[in-house]
Design a protein around this motif. Structure first.
Motif, PDB file in Angstrom:
ATOM      1  N   ARG A 277       0.854  -1.195   0.000  1.00 50.36           N
ATOM      2  CA  ARG A 277       0.000   0.000   0.000  1.00 50.36           C
ATOM      3  C   ARG A 277       0.886   1.240   0.000  1.00 50.36           C
ATOM      4  O   ARG A 277       1.951   1.233   0.619  1.00 50.36           O
ATOM      5  CB  ARG A 277      -0.855   0.049   1.263  1.00 50.36           C
ATOM      6  N   LEU A 278       0.432   2.283  -0.685  1.00 50.15           N
ATOM      7  CA  LEU A 278       1.141   3.565  -0.627  1.00 50.15           C
ATOM      8  C   LEU A 278       0.518   4.339   0.539  1.00 50.15           C
ATOM      9  O   LEU A 278      -0.545   4.944   0.402  1.00 50.15           O
ATOM     10  CB  LEU A 278       0.972   4.325  -1.946  1.00 50.15           C
ATOM     11  N   LEU A 279       1.155   4.258   1.706  1.00 47.90           N
ATOM     12  CA  LEU A 279       0.606   4.931   2.888  1.00 47.90           C
ATOM     13  C   LEU A 279       0.604   6.445   2.650  1.00 47.90           C
ATOM     14  O   LEU A 279       1.427   6.943   1.870  1.00 47.90           O
ATOM     15  CB  LEU A 279       1.436   4.565   4.121  1.00 47.90           C
ATOM     16  N   PRO A 280      -0.297   7.185   3.310  1.00 50.14           N
ATOM     17  CA  PRO A 280      -0.441   8.620   3.024  1.00 50.14           C
ATOM     18  C   PRO A 280       0.869   9.407   3.149  1.00 50.14           C
ATOM     19  O   PRO A 280       1.089  10.377   2.439  1.00 50.14           O
ATOM     20  CB  PRO A 280      -1.451   9.096   4.067  1.00 50.14           C
ATOM     21  N   TRP A 281       1.740   8.972   4.058  1.00 52.43           N
ATOM     22  CA  TRP A 281       2.985   9.706   4.271  1.00 52.43           C
ATOM     23  C   TRP A 281       4.151   9.135   3.449  1.00 52.43           C
ATOM     24  O   TRP A 281       5.265   9.664   3.498  1.00 52.43           O
ATOM     25  CB  TRP A 281       3.361   9.683   5.753  1.00 52.43           C
ATOM     26  N   ALA A 282       3.887   8.038   2.741  1.00 58.59           N
ATOM     27  CA  ALA A 282       4.975   7.348   2.033  1.00 58.59           C
ATOM     28  C   ALA A 282       5.234   7.972   0.663  1.00 58.59           C
ATOM     29  O   ALA A 282       4.440   8.775   0.167  1.00 58.59           O
ATOM     30  CB  ALA A 282       4.619   5.882   1.884  1.00 58.59           C
ATOM     31  N   GLU A 283       6.375   7.620   0.091  1.00 59.96           N
ATOM     32  CA  GLU A 283       6.713   8.158  -1.227  1.00 59.96           C
ATOM     33  C   GLU A 283       7.380   7.076  -2.057  1.00 59.96           C
ATOM     34  O   GLU A 283       8.018   6.173  -1.512  1.00 59.96           O
ATOM     35  CB  GLU A 283       7.648   9.364  -1.084  1.00 59.96           C
TER      36      GLU A 283
END
Ligand SMILES: NC(=O)c1ccc[n+]([C@@H]2O[C@H](COP(=O)([O-])OP(=O)(O)OC[C@H]3O[C@@H](n4cnc5c(N)ncnc54)[C@H](O)[C@@H]3O)[C@@H](O)[C@H]2O)c1
Length: 343
Positions: A277-283
């Motif tokens: 998953r692309l977590l909200p804070w991830a890049e």
């Protein structure tokens, strides 16, 4: 529900991921930060809204009422910080590499055992969604008994600009990255009985080895190749993906670039998307690693609550560290190193 209060030591490059993940985990909260670098400490305190800041771990332990300590410093300080947390009676998480030597690691495990506190190594790669998908596919029995595997990480990504210390150490890729790949090999194929390694340095601007090829004989009879390189230039760099191949008596698994996993069995071939998953804070491209940081820290909270030993406890990680030491020994003297931890 109890909310465990943590103190984080080391506010550098990777600790930012720890802190984002802690914010997303309901059962824990980082209430204090510690770093010897005052400027960095204050900047990270501001970024994450943590007001209780310490330049010294003793001061933090004396002033705060904590339930655990999260050590996110580089390896040189791990033993002292883990032993200090244990002496204060606090459960402790330690970043990888766990310790500078097996002797130090053993002492840290013993110290926490005597203090009766849990110790988890922040060995996050086995918590990656695609790696867990491979393990689930093996455990489903679809490919029969695994007899051969490969865990591969090959890239030319510039890791040195964010982590300049990686260019300066006598050891580089096995200690920093191969340690994760070896842990994945243990996770997928079981303990190793023998290891043979070859290394080289391609990049003249660094001190340590940036290419390593390791051959593992597992206790199950399976053979695996663990290979890593930061000197591999390809058209589409897979950083930071670990690619995996498994051959079994009834089929095979291929975890290919782009988080595509193909399982071939008697029923045919099925390819699935095993993207993290692309977590909200991830890049991108880091999101795979960032999601695994969240997963391992959630596991820690679950273990604190249940009293279970973490999957990557200090005791468990001694076996991964033994493979790292064996790899350097084999690469230096050309021998195959026998290990006594094979199950
Ligand atoms: N699991 C992963 O995917 C992953 C990725 C990158 C880094 N890491 C690991 O994370 C660890 C930290 O790496 P980094 O790149 O963030 O390093 P860094 O140098 O950016 O940060 C380390 C911080 O710790 C502080 N520090 C050092 N000794 C201290 C002490 N005794 N007390 C308080 N503060 C102290 C330093 O001032 C610095 O701010 C390393 O062990 C590295 O291998 C893991």
């Amino acid at each position: 529900m109890t909310r465990f209060r943590g103190g984080l030591v080391g506010c550098g490059f990777f600790a930012i991921n720890h802190l984002h993940a802690w914010r997303d985990i309901e059962g824990a909260e980082i209430v204090a930060l510690c770093d010897t670098d005052r400027e960095r400490l204050e900047a990270v305190g501001r970024q994450f809204g943590v007001a209780r800041l310490y330049g010294d771990v003793e001061a933090m332990l004396a002033a705060e009422r904590l339930d655990f300590v999260d050590v996110a410093t580089t390896v040189a300080s791990h033993r002292a910080l883990v032993e200090r947390a244990a002496a204060a009676g606090l459960p402790v998480i330690c970043q990888k590499p766990f310790a500078a030597s097996l002797e130090d690691a053993g002492a840290m495990v013993d110290c926490c055992a005597h203090a009766g506190v849990p110790l988890m190594v922040h060995e996050n790669f086995r918590w990656q969604t695609p790696i867990r998908a491979v393990r689930d596919a093996i455990e489903s029995g679809a490919i029969g008994e695994p007899f051969w595997g490969r865990v591969s990480f090959r890239s030319a990504y510039d890791v040195f600009s964010a982590q300049p210390y990686l260019a300066q150490g006598e050891r580089f890729i096995i200690e920093d990255l191969g340690i994760h790949s070896l842990d994945i090999a243990r996770f997928l194929f079981g303990e190793a009985a023998r290891l043979t390694a070859r290394t080289r340095r391609v990049n003249p601007a660094i001190r340590g080895e940036d290419v390593a090829t390791m051959l593992l004989d597992h206790g199950t009879g399976a053979t695996s190749v663990v290979d890593c390189s930061y000197a591999t230039h390809t058209k589409s760099d897979p950083f930071p993906e670990t690619l995996v191949e498994v051959d079994g008596t009834q089929g095979s698994i291929r975890l290919a670039q782009g988080y595509r996993m193909t399982v071939t069995s008697r029923q045919g071939s099925v390819t699935s998307d095993v993207s993290p998953r692309l977590l909200p804070w991830a890049e991108r491209p880091w999101f795979n690693i960032q999601e695994s940081v969240h997963a391992i820290q959630k596991h820690w909270v679950d273990c604190l609550r249940s009293g279970a030993e973490p999957a990557t406890s200090g005791r468990d990680n001694l076996k991964t560290l033994a493979l790292v030491e064996a790899a350097y020994r084999s690469a230096t003297d050309g021998s195959s190193v026998e290990l006594d931890s094979a199950a």
